[in-house]
Each structure stands twice: as structure tokens, then as C-alpha cells.
Design a protein around this motif. Structure first.
Motif, PDB file in Angstrom:
ATOM      1  N   THR A 118       0.886  -1.216  -0.083  1.00  0.00           N
ATOM      2  CA  THR A 118      -0.028  -0.057   0.130  1.00  0.00           C
ATOM      3  C   THR A 118       0.924   1.399  -0.035  1.00  0.00           C
ATOM      4  O   THR A 118       0.671   2.137  -0.768  1.00  0.00           O
ATOM      5  N   ALA A 119       2.100   1.320   0.830  1.00  0.00           N
ATOM      6  CA  ALA A 119       2.812   2.368   0.677  1.00  0.00           C
ATOM      7  C   ALA A 119       3.462   2.687  -0.614  1.00  0.00           C
ATOM      8  O   ALA A 119       3.859   3.919  -0.990  1.00  0.00           O
ATOM      9  N   LEU A 120       3.553   1.795  -1.412  1.00  0.00           N
ATOM     10  CA  LEU A 120       4.172   1.892  -2.799  1.00  0.00           C
ATOM     11  C   LEU A 120       2.958   2.347  -3.892  1.00  0.00           C
ATOM     12  O   LEU A 120       3.268   2.462  -4.926  1.00  0.00           O
ATOM     13  N   GLY A 121       1.900   2.326  -3.393  1.00  0.00           N
ATOM     14  CA  GLY A 121       0.589   3.356  -4.051  1.00  0.00           C
ATOM     15  C   GLY A 121      -0.280   2.143  -4.785  1.00  0.00           C
ATOM     16  O   GLY A 121      -1.131   2.483  -5.349  1.00  0.00           O
ATOM     17  N   HIS A 122      -0.067   0.947  -4.261  1.00  0.00           N
ATOM     18  CA  HIS A 122      -0.918  -0.241  -4.763  1.00  0.00           C
ATOM     19  C   HIS A 122      -2.005  -0.682  -3.944  1.00  0.00           C
ATOM     20  O   HIS A 122      -2.117  -0.196  -2.768  1.00  0.00           O
ATOM     21  N   LYS A 123      -3.016  -1.365  -4.635  1.00  0.00           N
ATOM     22  CA  LYS A 123      -4.059  -1.786  -3.811  1.00  0.00           C
ATOM     23  C   LYS A 123      -3.857  -3.094  -3.382  1.00  0.00           C
ATOM     24  O   LYS A 123      -3.458  -4.082  -4.237  1.00  0.00           O
ATOM     25  N   ALA A 124      -3.737  -3.740  -2.110  1.00  0.00           N
ATOM     26  CA  ALA A 124      -3.365  -4.767  -1.536  1.00  0.00           C
ATOM     27  C   ALA A 124      -4.481  -5.506  -0.936  1.00  0.00           C
ATOM     28  O   ALA A 124      -5.411  -4.747  -0.045  1.00  0.00           O
ATOM     29  N   TYR A 125      -4.709  -7.050  -0.943  1.00  0.00           N
ATOM     30  CA  TYR A 125      -5.578  -7.536  -0.402  1.00  0.00           C
ATOM     31  C   TYR A 125      -4.861  -8.972   0.363  1.00  0.00           C
ATOM     32  O   TYR A 125      -3.933  -9.473  -0.151  1.00  0.00           O
ATOM     33  N   HIS A 126      -5.512  -9.510   1.470  1.00  0.00           N
ATOM     34  CA  HIS A 126      -4.435 -10.500   2.250  1.00  0.00           C
ATOM     35  C   HIS A 126      -5.636 -11.872   2.334  1.00  0.00           C
ATOM     36  O   HIS A 126      -6.798 -11.417   2.746  1.00  0.00           O
ATOM     37  N   VAL A 127      -5.195 -12.726   2.103  1.00  0.00           N
ATOM     38  CA  VAL A 127      -6.015 -14.139   2.256  1.00  0.00           C
ATOM     39  C   VAL A 127      -5.123 -15.016   3.027  1.00  0.00           C
ATOM     40  O   VAL A 127      -3.631 -15.027   2.821  1.00  0.00           O
ATOM     41  N   SER A 128      -5.600 -16.000   3.949  1.00  0.00           N
ATOM     42  CA  SER A 128      -4.722 -16.837   4.731  1.00  0.00           C
ATOM     43  C   SER A 128      -4.684 -18.224   4.221  1.00  0.00           C
ATOM     44  O   SER A 128      -3.634 -18.852   4.873  1.00  0.00           O
ATOM     45  N   ASP A 129      -5.013 -18.638   3.175  1.00  0.00           N
ATOM     46  CA  ASP A 129      -4.655 -19.772   2.704  1.00  0.00           C
ATOM     47  C   ASP A 129      -5.004 -19.822   1.025  1.00  0.00           C
ATOM     48  O   ASP A 129      -5.574 -19.142   0.442  1.00  0.00           O
ATOM     49  N   GLY A 130      -4.661 -20.993   0.404  1.00  0.00           N
ATOM     50  CA  GLY A 130      -4.464 -21.154  -0.909  1.00  0.00           C
ATOM     51  C   GLY A 130      -5.944 -21.341  -1.694  1.00  0.00           C
ATOM     52  O   GLY A 130      -6.136 -20.717  -2.643  1.00  0.00           O
ATOM     53  N   VAL A 131      -6.948 -21.915  -0.953  1.00  0.00           N
ATOM     54  CA  VAL A 131      -8.108 -22.153  -1.575  1.00  0.00           C
ATOM     55  C   VAL A 131      -9.034 -20.910  -1.783  1.00  0.00           C
ATOM     56  O   VAL A 131      -9.444 -20.360  -2.618  1.00  0.00           O
ATOM     57  N   LYS A 132      -8.802 -19.923  -0.472  1.00  0.00           N
ATOM     58  CA  LYS A 132      -9.310 -18.565  -0.735  1.00  0.00           C
ATOM     59  C   LYS A 132      -8.441 -17.803  -1.867  1.00  0.00           C
ATOM     60  O   LYS A 132      -9.110 -16.860  -2.421  1.00  0.00           O
ATOM     61  N   ALA A 133      -7.270 -17.987  -1.836  1.00  0.00           N
ATOM     62  CA  ALA A 133      -6.591 -17.268  -2.915  1.00  0.00           C
ATOM     63  C   ALA A 133      -7.161 -17.364  -4.154  1.00  0.00           C
ATOM     64  O   ALA A 133      -7.116 -16.375  -5.225  1.00  0.00           O
TER      65      ALA A 133
END
Length: 511
Positions: free
Chosen positions: A31-46
Motif C-alpha cells: 500500500t505504501a508503494l501506491g498499490h491496492k493490496a488484499y490479504h488471504v490466509s490460505d490457497g483455497v481463498k486465494a
């Protein structure tokens, strides 16, 4: 290479890490680099997130429960929609160098140590974005080339419309491919317009010839009906045998040319309705009315059919109404009404009644003209007429028997038999031509057959019966033609798919 502004444009980054702390750190850094970031905790959700929306870069941890980073990579590379998304493996470089190597072999773009420096993250992400956007442009280019190739194949196959080629987006490209697509589209439109004009000219000419031919043959029916009255032939019997002859001729011709047709249940509804209107009512009324009204007058009254077709087409939305058109409609009907009135008043008491009854004939023909546009397309014209005439004979037979009007034709082939043959053959030919006319030019254009039928009917009446129209009647006919000119019937149908016959095409393909 891309300029700095494009490299730094915002991107969508998906962080896949089962560690909440590590995941938040990556999200915050991205986010500090100006991008939109999303976090998921496992491969299935990814994979679920990747399937739902556009992601530009994936930061992927390897060691995760249930579905680890390797399985995520395999799933992404197996999916055509996901395989080009760059994946940066997040790893502890000292402990997992073998895991990183395996991930790169599976298709990972790069790697990032767990304890990364912001400058390293920026460099790895920007490098991946450059390659990703270059690949996106490359894929777009290949897709546009494929569109042009498909458009060329459409033209080569010989049937196309410019709006079906889907090259507008390619032509909007600001590069040589876009200019090529624009030139290609312009040439295709030029070919289409030229062929469309030629097609309309040919179909209009063919339609005009069919109007003259079908109308001329249709016009003989009143004269034949009056001749039948002169030798006391029962109308129902005459129509029964004439329709039966027409049915036999058409069916034999169609089967010999195209084989036995396949009938559907839905076809019977059309055939039965057409048999009632034309093979039944029109044929019988023509013979009956002809015994009380001169053939030339029936022909003149029949000119109102063109106006009736237009009026019905306007009511059903097939033709656009306007003040000029309704003025022409009024002039035409007024001319016919004036003829009926003056001719009726100059005759006996029943003359006006029979002249008014003669208006039923053009009305039935108007319904018949519009109905022909709905004929089953899988049946050719000859078999359609043959089946309709067969049904009409079945409908007429009980009435002919009840009125004792059914007779057996004589083997000696006298005047009565000649009338049966003349009426049967003319009806078969005229109806086949009329069906072809409607298919070629449309029902409203086919309504112009009324005027060739009128002129032919007048001529047949003069030739066979020595009848003549008064100067006043000829003047009324001129008013009818003026009214029809004001109505302006539309040209042949505008629905057109270009059909190019490529000469020696098979020979070229073999060579």
C-alpha cells in the motif's frame, strides 16, 4: 520498455500468507508503494479471489496448511485466465532456497525474503508489473490479430454483414494493426454495399417479372369463370376438379425434383388456413361472382387489392403510415367505389349488389398475400401449393356433393374439361410464382401484382368474352394507378446477407 509513469501506476496485489503478522506487513508495504493490496490466509481463498477479479501480482507464501504455495502455483498455471499473473514467492532465503527453486520451476516469477527491504519489494513488484503489462498488451495484440483472421474467414466463406465482423475495437488501435483493421473494415463495407445494391436490383427486377407473370395468369380466372357460366358448369364442381388437378401437378413436380417432403404438425395450420382462404372461398367466389359480373369489371375491382395489402400491412406494423400514403389510399378506393356506383346504377337492381360482392375477391387475395409470407420455409413452393390444394378439395367435396354439383369429367374432353385444365394449370402456376415472389421481394411488394392482374383480367375479358371497358372505367383505372404511386409500396426486402461465389475455390483449395 515502459516509462516510469506506467511502471508506477497502481496495481492490484494479492498477499497469500497464513501468518497474520507477515501478511499485514506485506499489505502495508504494498500500500505504501501506491498499490491496492488484499490479504488471504490460505490457497483455497486465494484461488477464489483470483477467479473473481483482476489481480496484477500475487505475493505467495509456500508453507501453508491445507493448500500450500506449490498447489496454488499448479492451479494457476493450469488455468488459462490465471497463468499469466506474475507470482512472487515469499520465502526465508537462507532456510528455503530449495523450495524457492522448485516454486520458480513451477512458474513463479521471482522471490522475496521474509525480512525484505522496501526497495527490494518495489523492485520485484515493478519488474513483475512491467512483464505483466507487456504480456497483457501482447495477448491483446494476438487477440486482435485473431479477430482480423476470423473476419477474413467470414468474408472468404461468402456470407457476411459488416456488423458481424467485430473489428471495430481493432480498428481503434493507434498502431499499424489498427490502421490495417480500419482499411480492412472499409473494404468489407464497400464490398457489402456494392453487392447489396446489386442484390436489390436483381431481386427488384426478378420481383417485377414475377409480378407481371403471376398477375397475368391470376387474371384469367374471372374470364374462365364467366365462360363456365356460359356453358352451365356447376361452380363447386369446376373448382373441385381444377384444384385437384393443380394439387396433383404440383405434388408430382415437387416430388420428382426434391423428393418426398417432411411435414411438421405446425405446417398443417398454415396449409389449412390458406386452403380455406384461397383454395376454398376465393376460388369458389371467383366462379360464382363471374357469372353475374363481367370479367373486365372484376379485374378493375381487383386493383383495390394493392391498397388492401398496404392497409393491412400498416395495421400490423409492416409498413409505415403517412399523410401522402393515406391520401393515395383514399384516391384508389374512391376510384373503385365510383366505378362500382356508376356501373351498378346503370344495370339492373342486383348489379350493384354483385359488384359490391366482388370486393370480397381482392380482400381474400390481400389476406392470401400476407399469409404467404408465413409459409413453412422447409417446404418448396410447389409442394406447398400442392398440399394446400389437396386440403381445399377435401373442404369443397362435401359442399359439392350436397348441392349435387359434383360431376365426372368426360373422356371426350369437351369445353368443360378444357375449363378444368385451364383453371387448374393457371392456378398452380400462378400460386407457385406468387409464393416465389413473396419469398423474393416480400408481401407488400407482391401486393403490386394486383395491377398486372387487373390489366391481364381486362385483356383476357376482351379476348375471350369480347368485353370492353368504358372511357370512364379506364379513367378510374388511371386514378387507381395514381393512388398506388402516392402509397409508394416499399422495394424488395432490405434484409440481406452478402453471398459471394468464389470461383474456382475448390480447385484452389486442392492445389
Amino acid at each position: 520498455m515502459e516509462d516510469a509513469s506506467e511502471r508506477q501506476s497502481p496495481a492490484s496485489i494479492l498477499v497469500v500468507d497464513d501468518s497474520r503478522v507477515s501478511g499485514r506487513k506485506l499489505v502495508k508495504a504494498a500500500t505504501a508503494l501506491g498499490h491496492k493490496a488484499y490479504h488471504v490466509s490460505d490457497g483455497v481463498k486465494a484461488l477464489e479471489v483470483l477467479q473473481r477479479g483482476p489481480i496484477d501480482v500475487v505475493l505467495l507464501d509456500i508453507v501453508m496448511p491445507d493448500m500450500d504455495g506449490y498447489e496454488v502455483l499448479k492451479a494457476m498455471k493450469a488455468d488459462a485466465a490465471l497463468r499469466d499473473i506474475p507470482v512472487i514467492v515469499v520465502s526465508s532465503l537462507d532456510d528455503e532456497i530449495g523450495s524457492v527453486a522448485r516454486a520458480i520451476e513451477l512458474g513463479a516469477e521471482d522471490f522475496l525474503p521474509k525480512n525484505f527491504e522496501p526497495a527490494i519489494l518495489r523492485a520485484r513488484v515493478n519488474s513483475s508489473l512491467v512483464r505483466k503489462r507487456f504480456r497483457d498488451r501482447e495477448l491483446d495484440y494476438f487477440r486482435d490479430i485473431e479477430r482480423l483472421t476470423q473476419a477474413a474467414q467470414v468474408i472468404e466463406n461468402g456470407a457476411f454483414r459488416p456488423d458481424e465482423m467485430d473489428v471495430d475495437t481493432v480498428a481503434a488501435r493507434p498502431d499499424p494493426l489498427g490502421r490495417l483493421a480500419a482499411v480492412f473494415r472499409g473494404l468489407a463495407e464497400e464490398i457489402y454495399d456494392r453487392e447489396r445494391r446489386a442484390d436489390l436490383t436483381v431481386r427488384t427486377l426478378r420481383g417485377t417479372l414475377l409480378v407481371l407473370a403471376a398477375g397475368s395468369i391470376f387474371g384469367v380466372a374471372p374470364a374462365l369463370g364467366r365462360l363456365a357460366f356460359g356453358i352451365s358448369v356447376p361452380p363447386l364442381g369446376l373448382v373441385f376438379w381444377a384444384n385437384l388437378l393443380a394439387a396433383i401437378l404440383c405434388i408430382i413436380f415437387s416430388v420428382a425434383r426434391s423428393g418426398i417432403p417432411r411435414l411438421h404438425i405446425g405446417d398443417l395450420r398454415f396449409l389449412l388456413l390458406w386452403a380455406i382462404i384461397l383454395g376454398g372461398f376465393y376460388q369458389v367466389f371467383t366462379v360464382v361472382i363471374s357469372s353475374h359480373v363481367e370479367a373486365t369489371m372484376i379485374a378493375l375491382i381487383g386493383s383495390s387489392r394493392g391498397f388492401m395489402v398496404f392497409l393491412l400491412a400498416a395495421i400490423f406494423g409492416l409498413e409505415a403510415a403517412s399523410l401522402r400514403r393515406f391520401l393515395g389510399l383514399g384516391i384508389g378506393f374512391a376510384a373503385v367505389a365510383l366505378v362500382l356506383l356508376l356501373q351498378g346504377l346503370s344495370g339492373d337492381g342486383n348489379a350493384l349488389v354483385w359488384l359490391a360482392a366482388a370486393l370480397v375477391l381482392p380482400f381474400l387475395l390481400s389476406l392470401h398475400t400476407l399469409l404467404m409470407a408465413s409459409r413453412p420455409k422447409h417446404l418448396d413452393a410447389a409442394i406447398t401449393v400442392g398440399l394446400m390444394m389437396t386440403l381445399s378439395t377435401a373442404l369443397i367435396l362435401p359442399a359439392a356433393i350436397a348441392q349435387d354439383a359434383l360431376f365426372l369429367p368426360s373422356p371426350s374432353f369437351g369445353e368443360r374439361e378444357m375449363l378444368i385444365v385451364a383453371l387448374g394449370v393457371s392456378s398452380a402456376i400462378a400460386l407457385v410464382l406468387a409464393l416465389d415472389l413473396v419469398s423474393t421481394a416480400g408481401a407488400v411488394f407482391a401486393g403490386q401484382m394486383a395491377y398486372s392482374q387487373t390489366l391481364a383480367g381486362i385483356i383476357w375479358g376482351m379476348v375471350f368474352l369480347d368485353e370492353n371497358l368504358s372511357v370512364f372505367a379506364w379513367g378510374s383505372l388511371a386514378l387507381v394507378i395514381l393512388g398506388f404511386w402516392l402509397v409508394e409500396p416499399k422495394r424488395v426486402g432490405e434484409d440481406f446477407r452478402i453471398t459471394l461465389r468464389l470461383r474456382d475455390r475448390g480447385r484452389r483449395e486442392k492445389g
